[in-house]
Design a protein around this motif. Structure first.
Motif, mmCIF file in Angstrom:
data_model
loop_
_atom_site.group_PDB
_atom_site.id
_atom_site.type_symbol
_atom_site.label_atom_id
_atom_site.label_comp_id
_atom_site.label_asym_id
_atom_site.label_seq_id
_atom_site.Cartn_x
_atom_site.Cartn_y
_atom_site.Cartn_z
ATOM 1 N N ASP A 1 0.841 -1.195 0.000
ATOM 2 C CA ASP A 1 0.000 0.000 0.000
ATOM 3 C C ASP A 1 0.880 1.251 0.000
ATOM 4 O O ASP A 1 1.932 1.284 0.648
ATOM 5 N N PRO A 2 0.443 2.303 -0.697
ATOM 6 C CA PRO A 2 1.234 3.536 -0.703
ATOM 7 C C PRO A 2 1.211 4.189 0.675
ATOM 8 O O PRO A 2 0.241 4.062 1.426
ATOM 9 N N VAL A 3 2.290 4.877 1.004
ATOM 10 C CA VAL A 3 2.383 5.588 2.268
ATOM 11 C C VAL A 3 2.237 7.080 1.997
ATOM 12 O O VAL A 3 2.952 7.642 1.169
ATOM 13 N N ASP A 4 1.292 7.697 2.682
ATOM 14 C CA ASP A 4 1.058 9.123 2.504
ATOM 15 C C ASP A 4 2.350 9.890 2.784
ATOM 16 O O ASP A 4 3.034 9.619 3.774
ATOM 17 N N PRO A 5 2.727 10.845 1.902
ATOM 18 C CA PRO A 5 3.979 11.598 2.104
ATOM 19 C C PRO A 5 4.062 12.281 3.465
ATOM 20 O O PRO A 5 5.134 12.342 4.068
#
Length: 303
Positions: A173-177
């Motif tokens: 899953d992408p990690v929020d910046p």
């Protein structure tokens, strides 16, 4: 006809039964034999039982309950609750019926883990969901954080004084910046590769990623998707909290007269969600039982 029927033989239910027994109120505790902390080898952060198997607590409580003549216990599964305060009827799976003036729901919740091969078998040992209960056992090691999402920085901060390092495992899953920036401030690293499996390795675990790389950790903290373990909230039309817990007042009373709730499946006013800890469940069970005693006394004086 019992004063109180208690559904659930975990910490909240056992404490409620003890409190009612000490007040010489008639109570029956119905225990399905299913416990949220059954996979846990060592119960932590409970004075007098720190580091001991949770089954020891249940066994000790049952021995103590045997001293109180007004309390009975039975194994069984309640499938339905009907009626109103003062005349509640519980139907068991074997067809038996129990009548009680009040009911305490101490049925708790059930956990669903992220779908990662091997994680379930490690849950309760080198994988856990609560740093307050199990974080100390991972002291001085690298701790992996699974499924925490936006809460990852807070969890990493909680583990700061305990772990040698924390690694967020996003499992693809992408990690929020913004989250990544907060983690960087905490010196917490991020692995975004999908996890192929997790296995026991010595005192810790080995995380295998789909790209063939691995990560050795001393422990894992994972988010769980929990749900009510019994259907009674829906059956009775109880008011629910946004978290999925039963909404209760400060005394454990639900929105339906005569029905109280205590333990992991209930949440009091002003809280964002239920506080999942054995000690807090015990306190909630005592509170719910004590307030039912007060309600019984009030009814007797009014009569």
């Amino acid at each position: 006809m019992y004063d109180v029927a208690i559904i659930g033989g975990g910490p909240a239910g056992l404490q409620a039964a003890l409190t009612l027994g000490r007040m010489h109120r008639t109570a029956v505790l119905i225990d399905s034999g299913r416990y949220r902390n059954a996979p846990v080898e060592h119960m932590q952060n409970l004075i007098g039982f720190d580091g001991r198997n949770p089954a020891e607590l249940r066994e000790a409580a049952r021995r103590e309950l045997a001293a109180y003549d007004t309390v009975s216990t039975r194994a069984g599964e309640v499938v339905r609750i009907e009626g109103a305060a003062g005349a509640l009827a519980l139907t068991l799976a074997d067809g038996d019926r129990i009548d009680a003036g009040h009911v305490i729901l101490a049925t708790g919740v059930a956990d669903a883990l992220p779908s990662i091969p091997g994680l379930q078998s490690l849950f309760g040992t080198v994988a856990a969901h609560c740093p307050l209960c199990h974080g100390h056992e991972f002291a001085g090691t690298t701790v992996g954080l699974i499924g925490m999402g936006d809460h990852s920085p807070r969890m990493a901060a909680m583990l700061g004084p305990i772990a040698a390092a924390t690694v967020v495992l996003s499992n693809g899953d992408p990690v929020d910046p913004a989250v990544a920036a907060q983690l960087e401030k905490r010196s917490s690293s991020v692995r975004t590769e999908r996890i192929a499996s997790i296995e026991r390795a010595g005192d810790g675990a080995l995380v295998r990623f789909e790209d063939g790389s691995t990560l050795a950790v001393g422990g894992l903290l994972t988010a769980t998707a929990w749900r009510q373990s019994a259907p009674f909230a829906e059956q009775l039309g109880l008011e629910m909290h946004a978290s999925g817990a039963i909404q209760v007042d400060a005394f454990g009373r639900t929105s339906v007269a005569g029905v109280s709730a205590a333990g992991d499946g209930a949440v009091g006013p002003g809280l964002p969600g239920p506080m999942h800890a054995v000690g807090l469940s015990i306190a909630a069970g005592l509170t719910a039982a004590a307030m039912i005693v007060q309600d019984l006394v009030a009814a007797e004086l009014a009569g």
